[in-house]
Design an enzyme around this catalytic site. Structure first.
Site, PDB file in Angstrom:
ATOM      1  N   ARG A 198      -8.256   7.716  26.546  1.00 18.35           N
ATOM      2  CA  ARG A 198      -7.258   8.668  26.050  1.00 18.35           C
ATOM      3  C   ARG A 198      -7.293   8.656  24.521  1.00 18.35           C
ATOM      4  O   ARG A 198      -7.346   7.597  23.897  1.00 18.35           O
ATOM      5  CB  ARG A 198      -5.881   8.254  26.561  1.00 18.35           C
ATOM      6  CG  ARG A 198      -4.724   9.195  26.246  1.00 18.35           C
ATOM      7  CD  ARG A 198      -3.500   8.663  26.991  1.00 18.35           C
ATOM      8  NE  ARG A 198      -2.307   9.482  26.855  1.00 18.35           N
ATOM      9  CZ  ARG A 198      -1.305   9.237  26.025  1.00 18.35           C
ATOM     10  NH1 ARG A 198      -1.350   8.194  25.198  1.00 18.35           N
ATOM     11  NH2 ARG A 198      -0.235  10.017  25.997  1.00 18.35           N
ATOM     12  N   GLU A 242       4.822  13.285  25.205  1.00 17.70           N
ATOM     13  CA  GLU A 242       6.203  12.897  25.490  1.00 17.70           C
ATOM     14  C   GLU A 242       7.188  13.995  25.078  1.00 17.70           C
ATOM     15  O   GLU A 242       8.073  13.801  24.246  1.00 17.70           O
ATOM     16  CB  GLU A 242       6.532  11.568  24.806  1.00 17.70           C
ATOM     17  CG  GLU A 242       5.669  10.406  25.321  1.00 17.70           C
ATOM     18  CD  GLU A 242       6.067   9.057  24.770  1.00 17.70           C
ATOM     19  OE1 GLU A 242       5.896   8.049  25.468  1.00 17.70           O
ATOM     20  OE2 GLU A 242       6.557   9.010  23.613  1.00 17.70           O
ATOM     21  N   GLU A 260       1.286   6.206  29.963  1.00 22.32           N
ATOM     22  CA  GLU A 260       1.392   5.154  28.953  1.00 22.32           C
ATOM     23  C   GLU A 260       2.133   3.963  29.540  1.00 22.32           C
ATOM     24  O   GLU A 260       3.183   4.132  30.178  1.00 22.32           O
ATOM     25  CB  GLU A 260       2.162   5.631  27.707  1.00 22.32           C
ATOM     26  CG  GLU A 260       1.452   6.659  26.865  1.00 22.32           C
ATOM     27  CD  GLU A 260       2.205   6.956  25.569  1.00 22.32           C
ATOM     28  OE1 GLU A 260       3.022   6.104  25.155  1.00 22.32           O
ATOM     29  OE2 GLU A 260       1.979   8.032  24.993  1.00 22.32           O
TER      30      GLU A 260
END
Length: 363
Positions: free
Chosen positions: A80, A166, A266
């Site tokens: 990522r 997010e 995450e």
């Protein structure tokens, strides 16, 4: 009479053939078990170019080894990488990310891009519009999002791409704020999604929320009109609770409700509560830990194995990604601008790969 016997004989033969065909059909089970490598075993390595540029050497068993090689050999199959639009120092900009993505592909791993749609960190507390977009009208902002997303897709061709990072209350504030400007927020996300789909039929689109539980439920209900593939969740015990069964419940509930695969996009855990530079660490207190998992080499490994297994055992679970994997104290023991994460990295204070690497195996 002979003709009657012939007819009877033919009927018997046809019945036998039919039964044989059905038996063969039943005896050949259809499996829906996915290829083990379809399960995402990822690590965020966004700081790697910066850390390497300052002369840091990563190791395995005391011997210098390329960090990507170590991860690949451990079983990691996806890297990522965050991308910022116009970062002040060019780190995490398009050119650096494109070069790192190429290295990842050459190492035989998939590329997962996290497009922040910002010049700097974007997270639940900050979603700052890129400086060269701040004066744009909403219509022109949508066009800019579409064009920028298309450019990223053309230049890098990722396997997975996140629309924002997010984005609990949207992105590109204030115009894309999910609570204050819901319609505009959804239009901006849709513009990015359309740009991705127009460039690739194989790249998977992820929408990413930081947290689990009722907040995630509310958020993904808002996303029902968006064309996307994966639900991404951040899960850190220090912020999102210490009960892992709650994580499993969210994976199952969200996946079932929205008919999507779910990824823990995450997560991280400390192998010590100590520090290796003078930069304040995010985690350093015993009360921040899950009681079952101490801040030790084994505790870190067991935590990540638990996350992997709870996702893997859920029919809606598709994988996990370890954040800050590479973020060791790379500027020396007295640096105040080094790492706030070195006690949660996948390499120890001597830059040696930790036992937690075992959690990336296919087993």
């Amino acid at each position: 009479m002979k003709s009657v016997f012939k007819i009877i004989f033919l009927v018997i033969i046809l019945n036998l053939l039919s039964c044989s065909s059905r038996e063969q059909e039943v005896s050949t089970p259809i499996t829906t078990t996915p290829n083990p490598d379809d399960f995402i075993r990822g690590a965020d390595m966004s700081y790697l170019p910066l850390i390497e540029s300052e002369g840091t050497i990563f190791k395995k068993n005391g011997v210098s080894e390329n960090a990507l090689t170590t991860l690949k050999n451990a079983g990691c199959n996806t890297i990522r990488i965050r991308i910022w639009k116009n970062p002040a120092d060019n780190h995490s900009g398009l050119a650096e990310v494109k070069a790192l993505a190429l290295r990842v592909k050459q190492a035989g791993m998939k590329v997962w891009l996290t497009v922040h749609y910002s010049d700097t960190w974007a997270d639940p507390g900050s979603q700052t519009t890129p400086s060269d977009w701040t004066s744009l009208s909403f219509i022109n902002l949508k066009t800019a999002v579409s064009n920028y997303t298309t450019l990223i897709m053309t230049e890098i061709q990722p396997d997975i791409i996140q629309i924002g990072n997010e984005i609990n209350t949207g992105f590109l504030w204030p115009q894309g704020h999910l609570i204050n400007n819901e319609s505009q927020c959804l239009q901006l996300i849709a513009a990015a999604s359309s740009a991705i789909r127009s460039q690739s039929t194989t790249t998977k689109i992820m929408i990413h929320y930081a947290g689990i539980g009722s907040g995630a439920t509310w958020f993904f209900n808002k996303m029902s009109s968006i064309n996307y593939d994966y639900i991404g969740l951040s899960y850190y015990p220090v912020w999102h609770g210490k009960i892992l069964t709650d994580v499993s419940a969210s994976v199952n509930s969200l996946g079932q409700t929205h008919n999507k695969k779910v990824v823990i996009a995450e997560t991280a855990y400390p192998f010590t509560l100590g520090y290796n530079d003078y930069t304040n660490n995010i985690m350093g207190l015993a009360n921040q830990l899950v009681p079952t998992y101490p801040a030790t080499n084994q505790g870190q490994k067991e935590f990540l194995l638990a996350i992997k297994n709870l996702v893997k055992q859920n029919s809606r679970g598709l994988g996990f990604c370890y954040w800050g994997a590479e973020w060791i104290a790379f500027r020396g023991p007295t640096a105040t601008n080094g790492s706030s994460w070195e006690n949660q990295a996948l390499w120890d204070f001597n830059n040696n790969a930790l036992p937690v690497m075992d959690a990336f195996s296919q087993n």
